[in-house]
Write a protein that holds these residues in place. Structure first.
Motif, mmCIF file in Angstrom:
data_model
loop_
_atom_site.group_PDB
_atom_site.id
_atom_site.type_symbol
_atom_site.label_atom_id
_atom_site.label_comp_id
_atom_site.label_asym_id
_atom_site.label_seq_id
_atom_site.Cartn_x
_atom_site.Cartn_y
_atom_site.Cartn_z
ATOM 1 N N PHE A 214 -0.192 -0.166 -13.279
ATOM 2 C CA PHE A 214 -0.790 -1.304 -12.580
ATOM 3 C C PHE A 214 -0.243 -2.620 -13.114
ATOM 4 N N ASP A 245 0.696 -5.199 -7.975
ATOM 5 C CA ASP A 245 -0.395 -4.680 -7.145
ATOM 6 C C ASP A 245 -1.296 -5.797 -6.630
ATOM 7 N N CYS A 268 4.302 -7.638 -2.869
ATOM 8 C CA CYS A 268 2.879 -7.423 -3.135
ATOM 9 C C CYS A 268 2.144 -7.238 -1.818
#
Length: 356
Positions: A214, A245, A268
């Protein structure tokens, strides 16, 4: 492991809490009046359970980012934080007053800095782009401010403090003078980008937070040009974009803070807007239009705009024509929560993200 990120309802300000098993980070604290409904319950729970925040980042001294930290210090001291990051700013810092949010002089700002320094919790050196810090299992890469720009700006302020104060008072920021929410995305996407001219935003700390699979780009109010330079220095380009993310839009989604170049350098899907929409007409719809027309995100799934408020202003930003023409979704924080909340499992590939 699991990580929770909360984008608190700080009016038109910023207050972000990252809570993981190995790292707890607070980024900004919003206003004094929003502190009591947002950060106070979070901090009280941590203190009651004898848990510490590993790092508190004060990105810069605009009052919508910094003022909430003063009642926190007033109530809990500094023992609830292992370390503070706070770059000295050329714009008059703001200090906590029992009467509310007030501007005060550099002398009092130095007093604040010295108080944190005396507590042994303040960073000894400036936080500058290019630095990397590991906290538990997380890595923080500093993307803003740049050292050369920061040093020149600080020297300039020492020579021309009065002029800078006048410039700030005159509002040298590139934000819409009135709401652009009634305009269509197709119209706004053709408007050329002009970067924010704010001196205080130029000093803003921005980080790339990474843990497991992440990553989140948390921008404070940083300038796009600085972020682009830092991202390119990491080896990324328009053909090899930085994949994250979550991207929190800089300066609450103002028109002068997210450039086409930045959107080409970053891929993104999830864009967070930290603003109530009740002041300065933020977010500017021009920024959201730029994302839809310039984003390097190429997956088949729609882009997501995630708002930390659910109100009439936010619900009416987009027209039916906008929604039928462009591929995007909007999500809004629940009105019974004090934050837009992300629960993340960073061990999966890609990371699993659930928001509410």
């Amino acid at each position: 492991m699991a990580v929770t990120i909360k984008f608190f309802k700080a009016g038109c300000g910023d207050a972000v809490f990252i809570g993981g098993e190995s790292n707890k980070i607070l980024i900004d604290a919003g206003f004094i009046n929003t502190y009591f409904s947002t950060l106070l319950p979070e901090l009280r729970s941590l203190v009651d359970h004898e848990q510490l925040i590993d790092l508190c980042i004060i990105t810069h001294t605009d009052r919508d980012h910094i003022n909430g930290i003063f009642p926190a210090i007033d109530q809990f001291g500094t023992k609830w934080v292992r370390e503070f990051w706070f770059n000295y700013s050329p714009i008059d810092p703001l200090y906590y007053s029992p009467d509310g949010d007030v501007n005060v002089g550099v002398k009092q700002g130095k007093t604040l800095r010295n108080f944190l320094n005396a507590s042994g919790t303040l960073n000894k050196n400036n936080i500058i782009a290019g630095q990397t810090v590991t906290i538990g299992s997380a890595q923080l890469m500093i993307l803003s401010p740049e050292e050369d720009q920061y040093s020149k700006w600080l020297a300039y302020w020492k020579e021309q403090e009065h002029k800078i104060e006048l410039a700030e008072a005159a509002g040298e920021r590139v934000a819409a003078k009135k709401s652009d929410h009634k305009k269509l995305i197709s119209e706004l996407s053709k408007v050329d980008f002009k970067e924010d001219g704010s001196f205080s935003n130029r000093s803003s700390i921005a980080i790339l937070y990474q843990i497991g699979n992440f990553s989140a780009l948390l921008t404070g109010d940083a300038h796009s040009s600085v972020l682009c330079h830092s991202i390119r220095s990491l080896g990324y380009s328009e053909t090899n974009p930085l994949r994250v993310d979550i991207l929190k839009l800089s300066h609450h989604g103002s028109a002068g803070s997210t450039s086409d170049e930045l959107l080409k350098l970053v891929s993104c899907r999830n864009y967070v807007i930290s603003s109530s929409g009740q002041c300065d007409y933020l977010p500017n719809k021009q920024t959201l239009a730029r994302i839809l027309s310039s984003s390097n995100y190429s997956d088949q799934y729609p882009i997501r705009f995630l708002f930390n408020y659910d109100n009439e202003v936010m619900r009416n930003i987009f027209s039916e024509e906008d929604r039928s023409t462009f591929n995007f979704e909007c999500y809004y924080a629940s009105n019974d929560q004090n934050a837009l909340i992300f629960n993340i499992d960073e061990s999966t590939r890609p990371a699993t993200i659930i928001f509410s």
